[in-house]
Design a protein around this motif. Structure first.
Motif, PDB file in Angstrom:
ATOM      1  N   PRO A  37       0.835  -1.208   0.000  1.00  0.00           N
ATOM      2  CA  PRO A  37       0.000   0.000   0.000  1.00  0.00           C
ATOM      3  C   PRO A  37       0.869   1.256   0.000  1.00  0.00           C
ATOM      4  CG  PRO A  37      -0.035  -1.063   2.150  1.00  0.00           C
ATOM      5  CD  PRO A  37       0.669  -2.004   1.226  1.00  0.00           C
ATOM      6  N   PRO A  38       0.450   2.284  -0.721  1.00  0.00           N
ATOM      7  CA  PRO A  38       1.273   3.496  -0.829  1.00  0.00           C
ATOM      8  C   PRO A  38       1.303   4.285   0.469  1.00  0.00           C
ATOM      9  CG  PRO A  38      -0.836   3.843  -1.876  1.00  0.00           C
ATOM     10  CD  PRO A  38      -0.796   2.388  -1.504  1.00  0.00           C
ATOM     11  N   GLU A  39       2.359   5.017   0.642  1.00  0.00           N
ATOM     12  CA  GLU A  39       2.446   5.912   1.792  1.00  0.00           C
ATOM     13  C   GLU A  39       1.583   7.147   1.538  1.00  0.00           C
ATOM     14  OE1 GLU A  39       6.509   6.863   2.398  1.00  0.00           O
ATOM     15  OE2 GLU A  39       7.146   4.793   2.762  1.00  0.00           O
ATOM     16  N   GLY A  40       1.215   7.802   2.604  1.00  0.00           N
ATOM     17  CA  GLY A  40       0.505   9.065   2.453  1.00  0.00           C
ATOM     18  C   GLY A  40      -1.002   8.962   2.426  1.00  0.00           C
ATOM     19  N   VAL A  41      -1.538   7.730   2.454  1.00  0.00           N
ATOM     20  CA  VAL A  41      -2.989   7.592   2.432  1.00  0.00           C
ATOM     21  C   VAL A  41      -3.616   8.221   3.679  1.00  0.00           C
ATOM     22  CG1 VAL A  41      -4.895   5.939   2.480  1.00  0.00           C
ATOM     23  CG2 VAL A  41      -2.971   5.564   0.955  1.00  0.00           C
ATOM     24  N   ALA A  42      -2.961   8.052   4.825  1.00  0.00           N
ATOM     25  CA  ALA A  42      -3.487   8.638   6.064  1.00  0.00           C
ATOM     26  C   ALA A  42      -3.576  10.153   5.959  1.00  0.00           C
ATOM     27  CB  ALA A  42      -2.607   8.244   7.248  1.00  0.00           C
ATOM     28  N   ASP A  43      -2.614  10.761   5.268  1.00  0.00           N
ATOM     29  CA  ASP A  43      -2.657  12.220   5.078  1.00  0.00           C
ATOM     30  C   ASP A  43      -3.855  12.620   4.221  1.00  0.00           C
ATOM     31  OD1 ASP A  43      -0.324  12.499   6.543  1.00  0.00           O
ATOM     32  OD2 ASP A  43       0.971  12.427   4.772  1.00  0.00           O
ATOM     33  N   VAL A  44      -4.150  11.817   3.218  1.00  0.00           N
ATOM     34  CA  VAL A  44      -5.304  12.104   2.358  1.00  0.00           C
ATOM     35  C   VAL A  44      -6.599  11.968   3.155  1.00  0.00           C
ATOM     36  CG1 VAL A  44      -6.586  11.373   0.307  1.00  0.00           C
ATOM     37  CG2 VAL A  44      -4.089  11.394   0.281  1.00  0.00           C
ATOM     38  N   VAL A  45      -6.696  10.934   3.974  1.00  0.00           N
ATOM     39  CA  VAL A  45      -7.891  10.748   4.795  1.00  0.00           C
ATOM     40  C   VAL A  45      -8.089  11.943   5.731  1.00  0.00           C
ATOM     41  CG1 VAL A  45      -8.939   9.347   6.625  1.00  0.00           C
ATOM     42  CG2 VAL A  45      -7.850   8.238   4.655  1.00  0.00           C
ATOM     43  N   ALA A  46      -7.002  12.383   6.385  1.00  0.00           N
ATOM     44  CA  ALA A  46      -7.091  13.532   7.286  1.00  0.00           C
ATOM     45  C   ALA A  46      -7.504  14.792   6.527  1.00  0.00           C
ATOM     46  CB  ALA A  46      -5.748  13.743   7.988  1.00  0.00           C
ATOM     47  N   LEU A  47      -6.953  14.967   5.338  1.00  0.00           N
ATOM     48  CA  LEU A  47      -7.295  16.124   4.511  1.00  0.00           C
ATOM     49  C   LEU A  47      -8.781  16.133   4.176  1.00  0.00           C
ATOM     50  CD1 LEU A  47      -6.496  18.513   2.568  1.00  0.00           C
ATOM     51  CD2 LEU A  47      -6.145  16.732   0.819  1.00  0.00           C
ATOM     52  N   LEU A  48      -9.300  14.991   3.729  1.00  0.00           N
ATOM     53  CA  LEU A  48     -10.698  14.913   3.331  1.00  0.00           C
ATOM     54  C   LEU A  48     -11.635  15.041   4.536  1.00  0.00           C
ATOM     55  CD1 LEU A  48     -10.425  11.998   0.746  1.00  0.00           C
ATOM     56  CD2 LEU A  48     -10.636  14.439   0.262  1.00  0.00           C
ATOM     57  N   ALA A  49     -11.227  14.471   5.661  1.00  0.00           N
ATOM     58  CA  ALA A  49     -12.074  14.541   6.860  1.00  0.00           C
ATOM     59  C   ALA A  49     -12.209  15.955   7.377  1.00  0.00           C
ATOM     60  CB  ALA A  49     -11.508  13.623   7.947  1.00  0.00           C
ATOM     61  N   ALA A  50     -11.232  16.795   7.063  1.00  0.00           N
ATOM     62  CA  ALA A  50     -11.255  18.180   7.566  1.00  0.00           C
ATOM     63  C   ALA A  50     -12.030  19.127   6.649  1.00  0.00           C
ATOM     64  CB  ALA A  50      -9.819  18.685   7.727  1.00  0.00           C
ATOM     65  N   ALA A 180     -12.993   5.354   5.214  1.00  0.00           N
ATOM     66  CA  ALA A 180     -12.036   5.817   6.225  1.00  0.00           C
ATOM     67  C   ALA A 180     -12.369   7.241   6.679  1.00  0.00           C
ATOM     68  CB  ALA A 180     -10.618   5.760   5.670  1.00  0.00           C
ATOM     69  N   VAL A 181     -12.728   8.094   5.742  1.00  0.00           N
ATOM     70  CA  VAL A 181     -13.088   9.470   6.090  1.00  0.00           C
ATOM     71  C   VAL A 181     -14.369   9.481   6.922  1.00  0.00           C
ATOM     72  CG1 VAL A 181     -13.817  11.695   5.152  1.00  0.00           C
ATOM     73  CG2 VAL A 181     -11.915  10.466   4.102  1.00  0.00           C
ATOM     74  N   SER A 182     -15.320   8.656   6.548  1.00  0.00           N
ATOM     75  CA  SER A 182     -16.574   8.578   7.291  1.00  0.00           C
ATOM     76  C   SER A 182     -16.328   8.162   8.739  1.00  0.00           C
ATOM     77  CB  SER A 182     -17.520   7.590   6.607  1.00  0.00           C
ATOM     78  OG  SER A 182     -18.773   7.540   7.245  1.00  0.00           O
ATOM     79  N   ARG A 183     -15.484   7.161   8.931  1.00  0.00           N
ATOM     80  CA  ARG A 183     -15.152   6.719  10.290  1.00  0.00           C
ATOM     81  C   ARG A 183     -14.435   7.825  11.047  1.00  0.00           C
ATOM     82  NH1 ARG A 183     -15.139   1.362  11.732  1.00  0.00           N
ATOM     83  NH2 ARG A 183     -13.351   1.739  13.076  1.00  0.00           N
ATOM     84  N   THR A 184     -13.529   8.517  10.383  1.00  0.00           N
ATOM     85  CA  THR A 184     -12.798   9.605  11.034  1.00  0.00           C
ATOM     86  C   THR A 184     -13.741  10.717  11.474  1.00  0.00           C
ATOM     87  OG1 THR A 184     -10.838   9.109   9.700  1.00  0.00           O
ATOM     88  CG2 THR A 184     -10.928  11.281  10.742  1.00  0.00           C
ATOM     89  N   ARG A 185     -14.739  10.972  10.688  1.00  0.00           N
ATOM     90  CA  ARG A 185     -15.717  12.014  11.015  1.00  0.00           C
ATOM     91  C   ARG A 185     -16.710  11.579  12.086  1.00  0.00           C
ATOM     92  NH1 ARG A 185     -17.707  15.992   6.683  1.00  0.00           N
ATOM     93  NH2 ARG A 185     -15.823  16.587   5.566  1.00  0.00           N
ATOM     94  N   GLY A 186     -16.697  10.307  12.445  1.00  0.00           N
ATOM     95  CA  GLY A 186     -17.628   9.822  13.454  1.00  0.00           C
ATOM     96  C   GLY A 186     -19.029   9.622  12.924  1.00  0.00           C
ATOM     97  N   PHE A 187     -19.137   9.356  11.620  1.00  0.00           N
ATOM     98  CA  PHE A 187     -20.432   9.147  10.988  1.00  0.00           C
ATOM     99  C   PHE A 187     -21.045   7.861  11.515  1.00  0.00           C
ATOM    100  CE2 PHE A 187     -23.064   8.074   7.174  1.00  0.00           C
ATOM    101  CZ  PHE A 187     -23.760   9.265   7.069  1.00  0.00           C
ATOM    102  N   THR A 188     -22.294   7.919  11.968  1.00  0.00           N
ATOM    103  CA  THR A 188     -22.927   6.787  12.650  1.00  0.00           C
ATOM    104  C   THR A 188     -23.981   6.119  11.772  1.00  0.00           C
ATOM    105  OG1 THR A 188     -24.708   8.137  13.592  1.00  0.00           O
ATOM    106  CG2 THR A 188     -22.630   7.990  14.846  1.00  0.00           C
TER     107      THR A 188
END
Length: 329
Positions: A37-50, A180-188
């Motif tokens: 898996p490529p590096e930097g995916v977590a940064d993309v998730v954080a970017l989109l979640a914000a 991943a973004v949905s989970r980060t945002r706490g979407f229920t």
């Protein structure tokens, strides 16, 4: 011989295993991506979640179809998103992209003219660019702020040219980002149901209180109700069951048709038989704040097969009753 006859005669590509080969090739593309898996995916998730404004997804051709589906998935999971066709963007659709937006561009070649043409315009709007790109050393891969390489060894079709394995991989990456973004945002689950007001999904969000039988429509008996009266009440209320109540409407048990049948099959005794002799003393119940979705989950889970459920408050007092048929409208 027509095509259908060819299939029946075993002379179609299915007999040569192409059907399975295509699926296997797409599976292998996903497996290869997961293996490294490529590096930097977590940064993309954080970017989109914000994000506080819609995420933009763009592409051309088959990638555009994937981008449109992903925009719908992001929105469904609580991250507002819009699809903008890269070819139409230069003809006015850029107006849908607000300054400072995050734009996810999908391209297998990484050299799509329609996408490259709008990159300077997106930069002028201070957009952050994310690329899901099939080739690393390409103009698009070099231009984006965040690159998710989505390379495949080969397409899955017999020509090795049609977007198949590549679009499957791009779709899976986009789905993974959306989740991943949905989970980060706490979407229920409740949020999800609120986003789907139509159809069965929407019905799952309806409170049980809105559909339950209540008042005189609920078959109620005391533990001392004799069998003949119990049967009369069950027949009149047409629920196939009766709730057995103690003091203050506290639910003591439930008698269902099967309980009565089993008693009568064991012997003809009717006289002197009370509801307390037949009732299930630990019935499955629904809390008063439950939704239809909660009831359906119970029906699909450990309590599978129930036909009626008493609805009780926190103290165990009967508030109503739900029949399985009520859940489906």
């Amino acid at each position: 011989m027509n095509a259908l006859a060819n299939v029946r005669a075993g002379r179609a590509d299915l007999s040569a295993g192409w059907f399975s080969r295509v699926i296997a090739a797409e599976r292998d593309a996903l497996s290869a991506f997961l293996a490294a898996p490529p590096e930097g995916v977590a940064d993309v998730v954080a970017l989109l979640a914000a994000q506080r404004q819609p995420v933009i997804l763009t592409g051309i051709g088959k990638s555009a179809h994937v981008a449109a589906k992903l925009a719908a998935t992001f929105s469904s999971l609580g991250t507002p998103a819009l699809f903008v066709n890269a070819a139409e963007a230069a003809h006015g659709d850029l107006g849908a992209i607000a300054a400072g937006s995050t734009v996810i561009a999908l391209s297998n070649s990484g050299s799509t003219d329609e996408i490259l043409r709008i990159l300077p315009l997106l930069r002028a709007r201070s957009c952050t660019l994310v690329g899901i790109v099939g080739r690393r050393d390409t103009p698009l891969a070099r231009a984006v702020d965040h690159l998710i390489p989505a390379e495949v060894a080969a397409e899955a079709d017999h020509l090795g040219m049609a977007p198949t394995a590549s679009t499957t991989l791009h779709l899976a990456i986009g789905d993974a980002l959306a989740v991943a973004v949905s989970r980060t945002r706490g979407f229920t689950r409740e949020d999800f149901l609120a986003h789907h007001p139509a159809g069965l999904l929407g019905r799952r969000a309806i409170p049980v209180r809105a559909i339950m039988r209540r008042g005189e429509d609920v078959p109620r008996v005391s533990p001392h109700t004799d069998l003949v009266d119990l049967l009369a009440i069950m027949s009149a209320k047409r629920m196939g069951a009766a709730c057995v109540l103690g003091d203050d409407d506290l639910l003591t048990g439930i008698v269902v048709d099967g309980d009565v049948r089993r008693h009568l099959q064991a012997g003809p005794q009717v006289k002197g038989v009370k509801a307390a002799d037949l009732m299930q003393t630990a019935p499955v119940t629904l809390p008063a704040d439950a939704t239809i979705g909660d009831a359906l989950l119970m029906r699909e889970g450990a309590q599978a097969g129930w036909l009626v459920l008493p609805v009780v408050d926190a103290a165990g007092r009967l508030e109503g009753m739900v029949h399985a048929h009520d859940l489906f409208g």
